[in-house]
Scaffold this motif. Structure first.
Motif, mmCIF file in Angstrom:
data_model
loop_
_atom_site.group_PDB
_atom_site.id
_atom_site.type_symbol
_atom_site.label_atom_id
_atom_site.label_comp_id
_atom_site.label_asym_id
_atom_site.label_seq_id
_atom_site.Cartn_x
_atom_site.Cartn_y
_atom_site.Cartn_z
ATOM 1 N N TYR A 1 -22.752 15.927 35.712
ATOM 2 C CA TYR A 1 -21.473 16.067 36.417
ATOM 3 C C TYR A 1 -20.604 14.825 36.264
ATOM 4 N N LEU A 2 -21.223 13.660 36.358
ATOM 5 C CA LEU A 2 -20.456 12.422 36.380
ATOM 6 C C LEU A 2 -19.837 12.067 35.032
ATOM 7 N N ILE A 3 -20.537 12.327 33.945
ATOM 8 C CA ILE A 3 -19.997 11.982 32.622
ATOM 9 C C ILE A 3 -18.761 12.810 32.281
ATOM 10 N N ILE B 1 -16.684 14.224 34.387
ATOM 11 C CA ILE B 1 -15.643 13.823 35.342
ATOM 12 C C ILE B 1 -15.030 12.493 34.921
ATOM 13 N N SER B 2 -15.864 11.535 34.528
ATOM 14 C CA SER B 2 -15.329 10.229 34.122
ATOM 15 C C SER B 2 -14.529 10.335 32.825
ATOM 16 N N LEU B 3 -14.975 11.166 31.893
ATOM 17 C CA LEU B 3 -14.214 11.373 30.665
ATOM 18 C C LEU B 3 -12.882 12.065 30.954
ATOM 19 N N LEU C 1 -25.870 13.087 36.179
ATOM 20 C CA LEU C 1 -25.112 12.611 35.026
ATOM 21 C C LEU C 1 -24.391 13.746 34.303
ATOM 22 N N LEU D 1 -11.146 11.901 33.822
ATOM 23 C CA LEU D 1 -10.265 10.944 34.492
ATOM 24 C C LEU D 1 -9.739 9.899 33.516
ATOM 25 N N GLY D 2 -10.575 9.467 32.594
ATOM 26 C CA GLY D 2 -10.132 8.503 31.589
ATOM 27 C C GLY D 2 -9.077 9.086 30.672
ATOM 28 N N SER D 3 -9.274 10.331 30.264
ATOM 29 C CA SER D 3 -8.267 10.957 29.402
ATOM 30 C C SER D 3 -6.985 11.232 30.169
#
Length: 52
Positions: free
Chosen positions: A6-8, A10-12, A4, A14-16
């Protein structure tokens, strides 16, 4: 659970990136007339020469 870390981010990120891309397209006028072209193609007064 350490995945998590790493994933959090990365997802933030990509969302931004998607949000920045949306606002960039909005600023460039990509969404000014979304239905206009489709309705102009189906109209009876269609012309071979597009408007300038």
């Amino acid at each position: 659970m350490e995945i998590l870390a790493y994933l959090i981010p990365i997802s933030l990120g990509l969302g931004s990136l998607a949000l920045v891309g949306f606002f960039w397209a909005l600023k460039r006028g990509q969404f000014d007339d979304p239905k206009g072209d489709g309705e102009r193609v189906l109209s009876k007064d269609w012309d071979d020469h597009p408007r300038p």
